[in-house]
Write a protein that holds these residues in place. Structure first.
Motif, PDB file in Angstrom:
ATOM      1  N   ILE A 100     -11.341  -0.915  -1.617  1.00  0.00           N
ATOM      2  CA  ILE A 100     -10.946  -1.211  -3.327  1.00  0.00           C
ATOM      3  C   ILE A 100     -12.051  -1.392  -3.822  1.00  0.00           C
ATOM      4  O   ILE A 100     -13.130  -2.516  -3.255  1.00  0.00           O
ATOM      5  CB  ILE A 100     -10.092  -2.306  -3.159  1.00  0.00           C
ATOM      6  CG1 ILE A 100      -8.535  -1.845  -2.654  1.00  0.00           C
ATOM      7  CG2 ILE A 100      -9.941  -2.783  -4.740  1.00  0.00           C
ATOM      8  CD1 ILE A 100      -7.299  -3.025  -2.728  1.00  0.00           C
ATOM      9  N   GLU A 252      -2.009  -4.195  -5.985  1.00  0.00           N
ATOM     10  CA  GLU A 252      -1.236  -2.942  -5.994  1.00  0.00           C
ATOM     11  C   GLU A 252      -1.721  -2.155  -6.980  1.00  0.00           C
ATOM     12  O   GLU A 252      -1.833  -0.859  -6.700  1.00  0.00           O
ATOM     13  CB  GLU A 252      -0.053  -3.125  -6.324  1.00  0.00           C
ATOM     14  CG  GLU A 252       1.090  -1.974  -5.951  1.00  0.00           C
ATOM     15  CD  GLU A 252       1.246  -1.565  -4.599  1.00  0.00           C
ATOM     16  OE1 GLU A 252       1.747  -0.505  -4.426  1.00  0.00           O
ATOM     17  OE2 GLU A 252       1.037  -2.381  -4.071  1.00  0.00           O
ATOM     18  N   ARG A 255      -5.109  -0.224  -5.992  1.00  0.00           N
ATOM     19  CA  ARG A 255      -5.311   0.782  -4.728  1.00  0.00           C
ATOM     20  C   ARG A 255      -4.323   2.009  -5.155  1.00  0.00           C
ATOM     21  O   ARG A 255      -4.423   2.914  -4.555  1.00  0.00           O
ATOM     22  CB  ARG A 255      -4.572   0.185  -3.521  1.00  0.00           C
ATOM     23  CG  ARG A 255      -3.249  -0.124  -3.499  1.00  0.00           C
ATOM     24  CD  ARG A 255      -2.570   0.418  -2.207  1.00  0.00           C
ATOM     25  NE  ARG A 255      -1.213  -0.293  -1.936  1.00  0.00           N
ATOM     26  CZ  ARG A 255      -0.766  -0.370  -0.742  1.00  0.00           C
ATOM     27  NH1 ARG A 255      -1.501   0.222   0.183  1.00  0.00           N
ATOM     28  NH2 ARG A 255       0.526  -1.079  -0.616  1.00  0.00           N
ATOM     29  N   ILE A 258      -7.372   4.884  -5.395  1.00  0.00           N
ATOM     30  CA  ILE A 258      -8.537   4.869  -4.486  1.00  0.00           C
ATOM     31  C   ILE A 258      -8.604   5.785  -3.484  1.00  0.00           C
ATOM     32  O   ILE A 258      -9.522   6.082  -2.577  1.00  0.00           O
ATOM     33  CB  ILE A 258      -8.560   3.315  -3.809  1.00  0.00           C
ATOM     34  CG1 ILE A 258      -7.617   3.100  -2.876  1.00  0.00           C
ATOM     35  CG2 ILE A 258      -9.027   2.435  -4.651  1.00  0.00           C
ATOM     36  CD1 ILE A 258      -7.820   1.925  -2.087  1.00  0.00           C
ATOM     37  N   PRO A 264      -2.951   6.769  -4.535  1.00  0.00           N
ATOM     38  CA  PRO A 264      -2.880   5.434  -3.620  1.00  0.00           C
ATOM     39  C   PRO A 264      -3.445   5.788  -2.299  1.00  0.00           C
ATOM     40  O   PRO A 264      -3.394   6.866  -1.702  1.00  0.00           O
ATOM     41  CB  PRO A 264      -1.368   5.192  -3.651  1.00  0.00           C
ATOM     42  CG  PRO A 264      -0.593   6.778  -3.936  1.00  0.00           C
ATOM     43  CD  PRO A 264      -1.362   7.396  -4.873  1.00  0.00           C
ATOM     44  N   SER A 265      -3.895   4.846  -1.594  1.00  0.00           N
ATOM     45  CA  SER A 265      -4.147   4.839  -0.220  1.00  0.00           C
ATOM     46  C   SER A 265      -3.824   3.492   0.422  1.00  0.00           C
ATOM     47  O   SER A 265      -4.041   2.401   0.013  1.00  0.00           O
ATOM     48  CB  SER A 265      -5.592   5.138  -0.146  1.00  0.00           C
ATOM     49  OG  SER A 265      -6.211   5.052   0.804  1.00  0.00           O
ATOM     50  N   VAL A 267      -5.565   0.464   2.480  1.00  0.00           N
ATOM     51  CA  VAL A 267      -6.771  -0.437   2.186  1.00  0.00           C
ATOM     52  C   VAL A 267      -7.629  -0.423   3.452  1.00  0.00           C
ATOM     53  O   VAL A 267      -6.709  -0.873   4.522  1.00  0.00           O
ATOM     54  CB  VAL A 267      -6.214  -1.761   1.459  1.00  0.00           C
ATOM     55  CG1 VAL A 267      -7.711  -2.392   1.093  1.00  0.00           C
ATOM     56  CG2 VAL A 267      -5.701  -1.456   0.079  1.00  0.00           C
ATOM     57  N   LEU A 366      -0.659  -3.570   2.695  1.00  0.00           N
ATOM     58  CA  LEU A 366      -1.872  -3.004   2.128  1.00  0.00           C
ATOM     59  C   LEU A 366      -2.466  -1.992   3.140  1.00  0.00           C
ATOM     60  O   LEU A 366      -3.242  -0.910   2.777  1.00  0.00           O
ATOM     61  CB  LEU A 366      -2.693  -4.159   1.832  1.00  0.00           C
ATOM     62  CG  LEU A 366      -2.487  -5.107   0.717  1.00  0.00           C
ATOM     63  CD1 LEU A 366      -3.410  -6.319   0.739  1.00  0.00           C
ATOM     64  CD2 LEU A 366      -2.666  -4.499  -0.555  1.00  0.00           C
ATOM     65  N   THR A 367      -2.280  -2.372   4.396  1.00  0.00           N
ATOM     66  CA  THR A 367      -3.028  -1.467   5.258  1.00  0.00           C
ATOM     67  C   THR A 367      -2.446  -0.248   6.087  1.00  0.00           C
ATOM     68  O   THR A 367      -2.880   0.626   6.525  1.00  0.00           O
ATOM     69  CB  THR A 367      -3.713  -2.300   6.248  1.00  0.00           C
ATOM     70  OG1 THR A 367      -2.797  -3.099   6.970  1.00  0.00           O
ATOM     71  CG2 THR A 367      -4.716  -3.410   5.582  1.00  0.00           C
ATOM     72  N   SER A 371       1.782   2.309  -0.317  1.00  0.00           N
ATOM     73  CA  SER A 371       2.107   1.836  -1.496  1.00  0.00           C
ATOM     74  C   SER A 371       3.082   0.748  -1.207  1.00  0.00           C
ATOM     75  O   SER A 371       3.599   0.690  -0.016  1.00  0.00           O
ATOM     76  CB  SER A 371       2.641   2.552  -2.525  1.00  0.00           C
ATOM     77  OG  SER A 371       4.027   3.072  -2.271  1.00  0.00           O
TER      78      SER A 371
END
Length: 755
Positions: A100, A252, A255, A258, A264-265, A267, A366-367, A371
Motif C-alpha cells: 500500500i 480497504e 488496496r 494497488i 485490488p490486491s 497486501v 488483507l493478505t 478484497s
C-alpha cells in the motif's frame, strides 16, 4: 450442451454457482440449493440475545461499498461448523502481494459523495419485528406501516449547534450518516458529524448511543477522537457526534488500486503485520478501559495521509463498541470477521478473545484475499495451515491459526500478548524476504548461545546435548516458588536434584526445573513421570515444551515434533520455539521441514548458530555437500563457532561432486578463513582448500582476476603453497605415519623443477 447455472444457496446471495461449486458473485463454496433460496453476501449483522426472537440487522458498510443486510427470520440462523476439508483456492493472492503506497493528504471536499442514497438492496424496514425489504427511498413499510427514510437528513449549507456548517455527505456507516462540516467557531476547521441513519431504527439508536458514550471517554492516538456531542434539536431529529476529520482513506480503499492491473490486491504481509501492531496497541488501550471494539475490518481502519507506507492509522466507526461487562445488548459484527461464539451466544459472546479473532480475520482479509468480500471462504483456526502458503510465511499462518481458533481459549489471551507475537512474526517474515537479520531478546525464553550440535554429521546427533543447549522457558513470576528458584546457583545435576527436592512448595515451575536436572543427569526415565501430575488442560506451553524434551531424549521423534509444534503454534513469533520444532523435525527424519524452519531461524537471528549447522545437515541430505557448505560459510566471523563452521564447510566441499562451482565455493571459503583469527587447524583448512583448487580447471577465464590466500590461480604457484602447507603440518604432528603421509602429499604436488 451448456450446463444451466443454478442459484447460490447461501442466504441472500444473488449469485449463481459455477461448475466448480463456487458462487460466481462472492466466491464462496456452495453445494447448491433449491431455486429461489435467499442469497447473502458478507454483511454486518446484529446478534440479539438468545431469549429474544433472532432477527438480522440493517447495518451496512461505511462509504460507498454498502452491504446487503439479512432478511427477516423468526428462527435462529444455524451456527456454521468449520469444515475439516482443506479449502482449495482457485487463485493464490498471497503469491503476488503489493505494498500500500503512502496515503496522500487530499482536499476533504474530494471525499463528499455526489449522490448519497442507501442502495435498494440495503433498504429494510427499521422495525425489529418486521425487517421486510422496502422498495422506496422513503415512505411507509407496506407490511407494518412504519415510517422510514434512507436519504441524508442534512444537506450542504445546513448548520448544527450554530457552528457546524455541513459541506456534504461522506457516506453511511454502520448506524448513521456521516457528514463533512466546518467548525465556524474554530476558524473553519474540518469536522465529521455522524448521526443515526433512521430515527425509527431502535437497534441502530441503541448502537449510536453506545458509540457516543465510548468515544467521549477514549483518548488514544490510534483511535478517532470526539470533540463534541450534539443533542437532537427536535422530535424528528437525531443526535450527532462531532469527530476529528482523519485525512486519508481506509485500508480497504487503499488496496483497491494497488494491483498490477490497477485493481485490488492482497497486501504485503510485513506491511499488514505493521498495521496489526498499531491496531493491537489501540485494542490494548480499549480493553484496559473496559471496552470491546467488536467490529474490526479493513473498512474501519483509516490510514492518515501524508506519511510513509507504514504510517499511522486510526480506528473509526465505534458503532459496535460495548462495555466488556455488557451481556444484555445485542452484539453487532460483520459476517466473516465475527467470532463464532458471538454468533452462537449473542450478548454473552463478545470478549477480549472475540476481539482478537477479528484482528486475525482482518489480517487474513488483507493478505490472503484481494478484497474483504473474498474473506468468507477462507478457513479459520488450524484449517488455515492447510493453505498452500510458502514456507517463509509459515509463522504468519500459525499466528492467524491461533488468533482465529474456533475455541476462544485457544486464542491469544490479550491484545498485548498477540502484539508481541505479531512483532516476532513480522521480524521473521521480513528477514526471510530481504536477508537482513533482526534479532531481539525474548521475554519468554532465557538467553542462550544455542551452540549445540556444531557439526555436519547427520547420524551423530546427541539429543542430551541438544536438550541442554536449547533455550529454556523463563520462570513464571506468578509461580509461588519463583523466588526459591531464583536463589538456586549453578550446581551439578545430582546436587540440584537434591536442592529441588527440598523446595518449600512443589509447583509446576519446580517440576520443570527438576525435569531438566534429571535429563542432564542421564536419568530420563525418571523425568517423564514428574510431568504426569500437571494437568494438560491448562494450555501451558511450558508443559508441552518439557514433554517435548523428554520425548527427544527418549528418541520419540514423532511425539517431540507434535509437542514442539504445539509450542511453535502457540508462540509463532518466538525463534526459540521454531528452533525446537526444527530440531524435532530433524530427529524425526523430516529433513525438508526441518531445513525450512532452521533457515527461518538463521535468517532472523544469526546468533543462533545451531540453526546454521542444523540447516547444513539437512541440506547435506537434500541437496548435497556444496549446498550445506554454502550455509556454513555464512556464519559471521564474530561468532565463536566461525572456525568450526569454516572447517566443516571446507571438508564438505572436498566431498562435493564436480558441478562447475567447487572452485567458486573454495575461493569464498578462503576469504572467510583469511578473516578468522589464528586457530589450531588453520593450516589443515588451507590445505583442504588448496587441494580443491588444484583439482579444478584453473585455466577457466572466469578466474583470471581471482585470488586464493592472496595468490593468483596459477597451478605452479598453488602447488608451491600447498607443498609448504603440507610440510608445515608434517612438522607439527606427532604421529609418524601422518607425518610421512603429509610429506608424500607435498612431494606429489610440488611443481616439476630442474633442481
Amino acid at each position: 450442451m451448456t450446463p444451466t447455472s443454478r442459484p447460490c444457496a447461501e442466504r441472500n446471495c444473488p449469485g449463481a454457482v459455477d461448475q466448480d461449486g463456487f458462487c460466481r458473485l462472492w466466491g464462496h463454496p456452495c453445494d447448491g440449493g433449491p431455486p429461489g433460496a435467499d442469497p447473502q453476501p458478507p454483511s454486518l449483522v446484529v446478534r440479539p440475545s438468545p431469549s429474544s426472537v433472532i432477527r438480522p440487522s440493517s447495518m451496512v458498510r461505511p462509504s460507498s461499498s454498502s452491504v446487503v443486510p439479512q432478511p427477516s427470520s423468526r428462527v435462529p440462523r444455524p451456527v456454521p461448523v468449520p469444515s475439516r476439508e482443506p479449502w482449495r483456492p482457485r487463485a493464490r493472492p498471497w503469491e503476488s502481494p503489493a505494498l500500500i503506497p503512502p496515503t496522500r493528504a487530499r482536499d476533504p471536499l474530494e471525499a463528499v459523495l455526489s449522490q448519497a442514497v442507501v442502495p435498494e438492496h440495503s433498504r429494510y424496514c427499521p422495525q425489529t419485528t418486521c425487517r421486510r425489504r422496502v422498495p422506496r427511498v422513503s415512505g411507509y413499510c407496506p407490511n407494518c406501516g412504519s415510517r422510514y427514510s434512507f436519504t441524508p437528513p442534512l444537506a450542504k449549507g445546513d448548520v448544527r449547534a450554530g457552528r457546524y456548517r455541513i459541506e456534504g455527505c461522506l457516506g453511511h456507516g454502520g448506524v448513521g450518516w456521516v457528514f463533512l462540516a466546518r467548525d465556524e467557531d474554530m476558524d473553519g476547521s474540518w469536522r465529521v458529524l455522524k448521526g443515526q441513519r433512521n430515527p425509527e431504527d431502535r437497534e441502530a439508536a441503541a448502537a449510536f448511543v453506545g458509540e457516543r458514550q465510548a468515544l467521549i471517554a477514549l483518548n488514544h492516538p490510534r483511535i478517532v477522537t470526539i470533540t463534541h456531542a450534539l443533542r437532537p434539536e427536535s422530535d424528528s431529529d437525531v443526535g450527532y457526534l462531532v469527530m476529528e476529520y482523519v485525512n486519508g482513506g481506509t485500508l480497504e480503499d487503499a488496496r483497491r488500486t494497488i494491483g498490477p492491473d490497477g485493481g485490488p490486491s492482497a497486501v504485503d504481509v510485513p506491511q499488514a503485520l505493521g498495521y496489526g501492531v498499531q491496531i493491537l496497541d489501540a485494542f490494548e488501550y480499549l480493553h484496559d478501559q473496559g471496552w470491546l471494539y467488536c467490529d474490526l475490518k479493513p473498512e474501519n481502519v483509516m490510514l492518515i495521509g501524508g506519511y510513509g507506507p507504514d504510517g499511522p492509522l486510526k480506528l473509526v466507526d465505534f458503532g459496535a463498541a460495548r462495555r466488556t461487562d455488557n451481556t444484555v445488548s445485542p452484539p453487532w459484527g460483520t459476517a466473516g470477521f465475527e467470532a463464532p461464539e458471538v454468533q452462537r451466544l449473542g450478548p454473552a459472546g463478545p470478549s477480549v478473545r472475540s476481539d482478537v479473532y477479528t484482528v486475525g480475520r482482518t489480517l487474513a482479509a488483507l493478505t490472503l484475499a484481494v478484497s474483504s468480500a473474498d474473506l468468507r471462504p477462507l478457513p479459520v483456526g488450524q484449517d488455515l495451515l492447510r493453505l498452500p502458503l510458502p514456507a517463509p510465511l509459515d509463522p504468519f499462518a500459525r499466528l492467524l491459526a491461533r488468533a482465529t481458533a474456533v475455541e476462544p481459549d485457544e486464542r491469544f489471551g490479550s491484545a498485548a500478548e498477540m502484539r508481541e507475537q505479531v512483532r516476532g512474526v513480522r521480524r521473521q517474515v521480513r528477514s526471510a524476504a530481504d536477508g537482513i537479520p533482526r534479532p531481539t531478546r525474548s521475554t519468554l525464553f532465557s538467553p542462550a548461545a544455542c551452540a549445540f550440535a556444531l557439526h555436519a554429521d547427520v547420524d551423530a546427533l546427541d539429543v542430551v546435548e541438544i536438550v541442554l543447549g536449547l533455550p529454556m522457558p523463563l520462570v513464571d513470576g506468578n509461580d509461588p516458588a519463583a523466588g526459591f528458584l531464583a536463589s538456586l546457583s549453578l550446581a551439578e545435576p545430582a546436587e540440584l536434584i537434591a536442592l529441588l527436592g527440598a523446595a518449600p512448595e512443589h509447583t509446576a515451575e519446580v517440576t520443570y526445573r527438576m525435569v531438566r536436572a534429571y535429563l542432564a543427569a542421564g536419568r530420563a526415565d525418571e523425568a517423564g513421570p514428574l510431568l504426569a501430575g500437571i494437568p494438560d488442560d491448562r494450555r501451558d506451553w511450558s508443559l508441552w515444551w518439557h514433554q517435548g524434551l523428554v520425548a527427544l531424549v527418549g528418541a520419540d521423534g514423532a511425539a517431540a515434533r507434535d509437542l514442539f509444534g504445539r509450542v511453535y503454534g502457540w508462540l509463532p513469533g518466538e525463534v526459540s520455539a521454531r528452533l525446537a520444532y526444527a530440531v524435532a523435525c530433524e530427529v524425526a527424519g523430516d529433513h525438508p521441514t526441518a531445513a525450512a524452519h532452521y533457515r527461518g531461524v538463521w535468517e532472523t537471528d544469526q546468533g543462533v548458530v545451531a540453526a546454521a549447522f542444523g540447516l547444513a545437515r539437512c541440506l547435506f541430505v537434500i541437496e548435497g555437500p556444496r549446498a550445506a557448505a554454502t550455509v556454513l560459510l555464512t556464519v559471521p566471523e564474530s561468532s565463536r563457532a566461525s572456525t568450526v563452521a569454516a572447517t566443516c564447510a571446507v571438508r564438505m566441499l572436498l566431498e562435493a561432486p564436480e558441478d562447475g562451482h567447487r572452485l567458486d565455493a573454495a575461493i569464498d571459503a578462503a576469504a572467510v578463513v583469511e578473516k578468522l583469527p589464528p586457530f589450531a587447524e588453520r593450516d589443515l583448512v588451507e590445505a583442504h582448500i588448496l587441494r580443491i583448487a588444484l583439482g579444478s580447471d584453473l585455466a577457466d577465464g572466469r578466474y583470471a582476476d581471482r585470488r586464493l590466500f592472496g595468490h593468483r590461480l596459477d597451478p605452479d604457484i598453488l602447488r608451491r603453497v600447498f607443498e609448504r602447507t603440507c610440510r608445515s603440518l608434517a612438522g607439527h604432528t606427532g604421529d609418524r605415519r601422518e607425518r610421512i603421509a603429509l610429506v608424500d602429499l607435498a612431494n606429489a604436488h610440488r611443481p616439476v623443477t630442474w633442481w
